[in-house]
Enzyme design. Structure first.
Site, PDB file in Angstrom:
ATOM      1  N   CYS A  22     -45.916  47.923 -37.485  1.00  0.00           N
ATOM      2  CA  CYS A  22     -44.672  47.542 -36.762  1.00  0.00           C
ATOM      3  C   CYS A  22     -44.688  47.675 -35.301  1.00  0.00           C
ATOM      4  O   CYS A  22     -45.795  48.121 -34.852  1.00  0.00           O
ATOM      5  CB  CYS A  22     -43.411  47.715 -37.455  1.00  0.00           C
ATOM      6  SG  CYS A  22     -42.984  49.547 -37.327  1.00  0.00           S
ATOM      7  N   ARG A  28     -40.128  49.887 -39.975  1.00  0.00           N
ATOM      8  CA  ARG A  28     -40.308  48.875 -40.925  1.00  0.00           C
ATOM      9  C   ARG A  28     -41.603  49.418 -41.742  1.00  0.00           C
ATOM     10  O   ARG A  28     -41.853  49.486 -42.789  1.00  0.00           O
ATOM     11  CB  ARG A  28     -40.612  47.693 -40.393  1.00  0.00           C
ATOM     12  CG  ARG A  28     -39.044  46.985 -39.898  1.00  0.00           C
ATOM     13  CD  ARG A  28     -39.266  45.586 -39.079  1.00  0.00           C
ATOM     14  NE  ARG A  28     -40.018  46.168 -37.882  1.00  0.00           N
ATOM     15  CZ  ARG A  28     -40.200  45.181 -37.024  1.00  0.00           C
ATOM     16  NH1 ARG A  28     -40.206  44.152 -37.110  1.00  0.00           N
ATOM     17  NH2 ARG A  28     -40.827  45.559 -35.853  1.00  0.00           N
ATOM     18  N   ASP A 136     -36.374  44.041 -37.727  1.00  0.00           N
ATOM     19  CA  ASP A 136     -36.275  45.260 -37.442  1.00  0.00           C
ATOM     20  C   ASP A 136     -34.816  45.651 -37.477  1.00  0.00           C
ATOM     21  O   ASP A 136     -33.701  45.139 -36.753  1.00  0.00           O
ATOM     22  CB  ASP A 136     -36.779  45.102 -35.708  1.00  0.00           C
ATOM     23  CG  ASP A 136     -36.831  46.636 -35.402  1.00  0.00           C
ATOM     24  OD1 ASP A 136     -36.395  47.807 -36.022  1.00  0.00           O
ATOM     25  OD2 ASP A 136     -37.428  46.886 -34.277  1.00  0.00           O
TER      26      ASP A 136
END
Length: 169
Positions: A22, A28, A136
């Protein structure tokens, strides 16, 4: 980018390396790493499959995951204590079997000047919503972190089934 439910073959017989990527490697991708690693261990594949995570940016290198991610994982029974953020290295393309990115921006950063056949969206393997991005949760509330965990658990379960079919035992 098309969705697919197949995995690239191992680069090296007897092992399979998966990188979760990420932006900052604190929300994440560490959640995806922890959950997928747990599923790999449950399937008895942890001796041949390695899962790790990284960020495309260097904002948080060496730091623990976001406390909200850690709390969400801990509340669900996962161990969130060992993570330390690291930055994605393009040299990994030569030694990582599968690079799973959380969104299209991560995909662009990871594939810049590199072979693309081993880079996929993480949710290409989501049985309910293949090809979607992992949103996100950083700037949102607690619900966003729980939503990410839910989609990661669902996707990881399917991913591990596929990994079991490509690793040499």
């Amino acid at each position: 980018m098309s969705t697919t439910a197949t995995l690239p073959p191992p680069l090296h017989p007897g092992r399979y390396r998966i990188a979760m990527v990420c932006l900052g490697n604190i929300c994440r991708s560490p959640v995806a790493e922890v959950v997928t690693s747990a599923r790999i261990a449950e399937a008895g594949l942890d001796d041949v499959v390695e899962v790790f995570s990284a960020g495309t940016a260097d904002y948080h290198v060496g730091k623990s995951m976001d406390p909200r991610s850690a709390e969400t994982l801990t509340s669900a029974g996962y161990d969130a204590t060992r993570h330390r953020a690291q930055q994605f290295q393009h040299a990994w393309h030569d030694d990582v079997d599968l690079i799973l990115v959380m969104d299209h921006s991560n995909h662009d950063d990871v594939t810049r000047g590199a072979e693309r056949d081993r880079v996929r969206l993480f949710r290409d393997f989501d049985p309910e919503f293949p090809g979607e991005e992992v949103p996100d949760p950083y700037y949102g509330g607690e619900d966003g972190f729980r939503e990410v965990l839910s989609m990661v658990e669902r996707t990881s379960a399917h991913l591990v089934e596929l990994v079991a079919g490509v690793v040499d035992r």
